[in-house]
Design an enzyme around this catalytic site. Sequence first.
Site, mmCIF file in Angstrom:
data_model
loop_
_atom_site.group_PDB
_atom_site.id
_atom_site.type_symbol
_atom_site.label_atom_id
_atom_site.label_comp_id
_atom_site.label_asym_id
_atom_site.label_seq_id
_atom_site.Cartn_x
_atom_site.Cartn_y
_atom_site.Cartn_z
ATOM 1 N N CYS A 113 -1.042 -5.925 21.972
ATOM 2 C CA CYS A 113 0.082 -5.385 21.199
ATOM 3 C C CYS A 113 -0.054 -3.862 21.117
ATOM 4 O O CYS A 113 -1.106 -3.363 20.720
ATOM 5 C CB CYS A 113 0.101 -5.973 19.791
ATOM 6 S SG CYS A 113 1.272 -5.119 18.732
ATOM 7 N N HIS A 162 4.227 1.222 1.952
ATOM 8 C CA HIS A 162 5.350 0.498 1.340
ATOM 9 C C HIS A 162 5.905 1.287 0.154
ATOM 10 O O HIS A 162 7.118 1.304 -0.086
ATOM 11 C CB HIS A 162 4.907 -0.899 0.887
ATOM 12 C CG HIS A 162 4.312 -1.717 1.992
ATOM 13 N ND1 HIS A 162 2.963 -1.974 2.064
ATOM 14 C CD2 HIS A 162 4.878 -2.301 3.075
ATOM 15 C CE1 HIS A 162 2.729 -2.708 3.154
ATOM 16 N NE2 HIS A 162 3.866 -2.916 3.780
ATOM 17 N N HIS A 168 -0.447 -3.084 17.097
ATOM 18 C CA HIS A 168 -1.613 -3.586 16.362
ATOM 19 C C HIS A 168 -2.915 -3.577 17.164
ATOM 20 O O HIS A 168 -3.967 -3.871 16.625
ATOM 21 C CB HIS A 168 -1.322 -4.987 15.822
ATOM 22 C CG HIS A 168 -0.241 -4.999 14.785
ATOM 23 N ND1 HIS A 168 1.074 -5.286 15.088
ATOM 24 C CD2 HIS A 168 -0.265 -4.701 13.462
ATOM 25 C CE1 HIS A 168 1.806 -5.187 13.989
ATOM 26 N NE2 HIS A 168 1.024 -4.825 13.003
ATOM 27 N N LYS A 198 -1.203 5.234 12.100
ATOM 28 C CA LYS A 198 -0.265 4.768 11.076
ATOM 29 C C LYS A 198 -1.052 4.018 10.014
ATOM 30 O O LYS A 198 -1.881 3.158 10.340
ATOM 31 C CB LYS A 198 0.751 3.827 11.720
ATOM 32 C CG LYS A 198 1.707 3.210 10.735
ATOM 33 C CD LYS A 198 2.536 2.115 11.377
ATOM 34 C CE LYS A 198 3.363 1.415 10.312
ATOM 35 N NZ LYS A 198 3.832 0.108 10.724
ATOM 36 N N CYS A 201 3.414 -8.523 14.483
ATOM 37 C CA CYS A 201 4.792 -8.001 14.591
ATOM 38 C C CYS A 201 5.811 -9.111 14.433
ATOM 39 O O CYS A 201 6.977 -8.840 14.204
ATOM 40 C CB CYS A 201 5.054 -7.371 15.956
ATOM 41 S SG CYS A 201 4.109 -5.910 16.335
ATOM 42 N N HIS A 250 0.850 -1.198 0.000
ATOM 43 C CA HIS A 250 0.000 0.000 0.000
ATOM 44 C C HIS A 250 0.881 1.241 0.000
ATOM 45 O O HIS A 250 2.113 1.133 -0.138
ATOM 46 C CB HIS A 250 -0.974 -0.028 1.190
ATOM 47 C CG HIS A 250 -0.307 -0.162 2.543
ATOM 48 N ND1 HIS A 250 0.496 0.815 3.086
ATOM 49 C CD2 HIS A 250 -0.324 -1.183 3.451
ATOM 50 C CE1 HIS A 250 0.937 0.426 4.269
ATOM 51 N NE2 HIS A 250 0.470 -0.796 4.528
ATOM 52 N N CYS A 303 3.133 -11.311 19.525
ATOM 53 C CA CYS A 303 2.228 -10.697 18.536
ATOM 54 C C CYS A 303 2.586 -11.252 17.162
ATOM 55 O O CYS A 303 3.705 -11.079 16.686
ATOM 56 C CB CYS A 303 2.360 -9.175 18.513
ATOM 57 S SG CYS A 303 1.451 -8.453 17.114
ATOM 58 N N LYS A 357 -2.643 -2.244 7.165
ATOM 59 C CA LYS A 357 -3.780 -3.141 6.981
ATOM 60 C C LYS A 357 -4.543 -3.319 8.293
ATOM 61 O O LYS A 357 -5.775 -3.314 8.302
ATOM 62 C CB LYS A 357 -3.280 -4.490 6.480
ATOM 63 C CG LYS A 357 -4.220 -5.082 5.466
ATOM 64 C CD LYS A 357 -3.730 -6.424 4.991
ATOM 65 C CE LYS A 357 -4.858 -7.430 5.043
ATOM 66 N NZ LYS A 357 -4.452 -8.718 5.577
HETATM 67 O O1 ME8 Z 1 8.250 -5.132 8.824
HETATM 68 N N1 ME8 Z 1 4.225 4.779 6.826
HETATM 69 O O2 ME8 Z 1 7.509 -5.829 6.762
HETATM 70 P P1 ME8 Z 1 6.199 -4.926 6.545
HETATM 71 C C1 ME8 Z 1 5.503 4.653 6.416
HETATM 72 N N2 ME8 Z 1 9.020 -7.944 6.855
HETATM 73 N N3 ME8 Z 1 6.071 3.487 6.075
HETATM 74 C C2 ME8 Z 1 5.316 2.391 6.131
HETATM 75 C C3 ME8 Z 1 3.976 2.437 6.533
HETATM 76 C C4 ME8 Z 1 3.432 3.703 6.883
HETATM 77 N N4 ME8 Z 1 2.173 3.856 7.271
HETATM 78 N N5 ME8 Z 1 3.474 1.184 6.487
HETATM 79 C C5 ME8 Z 1 4.483 0.374 6.062
HETATM 80 C C6 ME8 Z 1 8.290 -5.873 7.864
HETATM 81 N N6 ME8 Z 1 5.597 1.098 5.839
HETATM 82 C C7 ME8 Z 1 9.388 -6.920 7.765
HETATM 83 C C8 ME8 Z 1 10.676 -6.244 7.368
HETATM 84 S S1 ME8 Z 1 13.292 -6.277 6.795
HETATM 85 C C9 ME8 Z 1 14.562 -7.326 7.083
HETATM 86 C C10 ME8 Z 1 11.868 -7.139 7.306
HETATM 87 C C11 ME8 Z 1 6.880 0.584 5.347
HETATM 88 O O3 ME8 Z 1 5.542 -5.472 5.328
HETATM 89 C C12 ME8 Z 1 8.034 0.969 6.267
HETATM 90 O O4 ME8 Z 1 9.225 0.918 5.524
HETATM 91 O O5 ME8 Z 1 5.424 -4.824 7.795
HETATM 92 C C13 ME8 Z 1 8.018 -0.145 7.275
HETATM 93 O O6 ME8 Z 1 9.244 -0.245 7.981
HETATM 94 C C14 ME8 Z 1 7.767 -1.341 6.372
HETATM 95 O O7 ME8 Z 1 6.851 -0.827 5.379
HETATM 96 C C15 ME8 Z 1 7.174 -2.543 7.098
HETATM 97 O O8 ME8 Z 1 6.806 -3.497 6.149
#
Ligand code: ME8
Length: 496
Positions: A145, A19, A148, A297, A127, A16, A124, A300
Amino acid sequence: MFYITTPIYYPNAPPHIGHAYTTVFADVLARYHRLLGDDTFFLTGTDEHGLKLQKAAERAGKSPKELVDEMSEIYKRYWKMLDISYDRFIRTTDRDHEKVVKDALNILYKKGLIYKAKYSGYYCVDCEKFYSPGEYEIVNGKPYCPIHKKPLEWIEEDTYYFRLSSFEDFIKEVLRSDIVYPKFYAGEILGKLEKEGLKDVSIARPKERVSWGISLPFDQEYTTYVWFDALLNYITGAGWGIDDNKFRKYWPSVHHVIGKDILWFHTVIWFSMLKALDIPLPRKVIVHAYLINRGLKIGKSSGNVVAIEDLIERYQDSDGVRYILMRVFNLSKDIDVSTELFDSIYNSELADTFGNLVRRVGILAIKKLNGNVVRNKVDQNLMKKLNISIDRYEKSMDEYNVSQALETIMDLLREANAYINKERPWEKDDPSKELYSLLETIRIATILLMPVIPRASEKVIDAFDLKREGIKEMDVGSVEQFNVSDAPILFKKVKT
Ligand code: ME8
């Protein structure tokens, strides 16, 4: 050399706007470094193991592998839509990554840094993290959590631990350096360490609970904890233990871009893992704040997701979306997503300022000079403004302040629009000087905008027959002749 990474995202749902925020930013830095002539390697991908994915697959009635195969393709499709120029899309189910994880585990096990013991605690799944008392919230008497806002699960099992606690002093020392950018984020982690100390971390799950993961090489009854597996993607991407030349070349320049939600993992855990493996720490961990919506924030689990495809539709193609995201981008401050703000950035900066200037100058060059504008002296004021703008832009980009870099270019372009209004080249018999000055301004701005709006930049390059130059070669006033063949409309305004 410039090696840049994004977090690898959980492919339990499509990406979204949050990301996209991280990924476009990393892409802009990668493109900027290519434009500087740096040998650049840009890594992104998907984090495919663990309980969260296992449960998502169960819900979808698929095997985890089916789900991640499908979803990683969806991620790639989104990144294509947004012109993300990654060099490798890594998946934690890739063969070479599995080897890296097993090799790393074996090294740590042999060094005595991994041991077996009992674990109990609250978990969680969203997380993929255990929470200790003080870290979680209590809602209706139950542990929740804090991120979440969901009940935590009580888990009790035999597991393998990584001796994280033995790295406490090392981590504290590193966090006092300027490895984390902006630095205040490191202070937050330091504060937590001072208060709570550092405990060993469980890095394995019994297979009967979490079957979807990489088996521990020294105990087949266990899978590797998803974060331990995921963090190693950054060294797999650079070829650790697989392609030593590549690793030696890129690793020393690695820059991790992350959101502030995963800072603990990317400092405390990751730095300890690297130290334990005798691998140098990254050059920088660049941390950004959140995109928020209605105070929460975007994510999903908050149910306030803004879809990438809706943005692309509203702003016609990827350039508009990329520009808007980068114009509001902020490392320190959470940014509220609002259609009014996005529309106004798009309309006033891309359509009215850049688009309008290109269109006006293109038309004038064709009408007045048949499109052929030969070398002239660049207007003194514009020349001054151009030189200042180039310096400011580079300085901002080097501090990862893309928003400020864009502001600088918009300022320059607004000045150019004012220059046309003042000089009225349409009333002159030979407006060569004015048009040359304007075309030089557009040329420089176009090159500097390339990392953010590559499509529109290409259109200007084609229409005005510009050379594809790097930032180091773009000397103001060096073009012998412009051959303008078209006056493209780059951005159509959105109705507000
Ligand atoms: O944490 N505002 O994956 P994830 C800004 N798989 N950035 C955001 C955001 C928001 N509202 N929502 C998501 C994970 N992001 C692990 C990471 S790395 C070795 C493993 C971005 O799918 C931001 O970069 O939950 C956040 O750190 C990341 O998506 C989390 O993605």
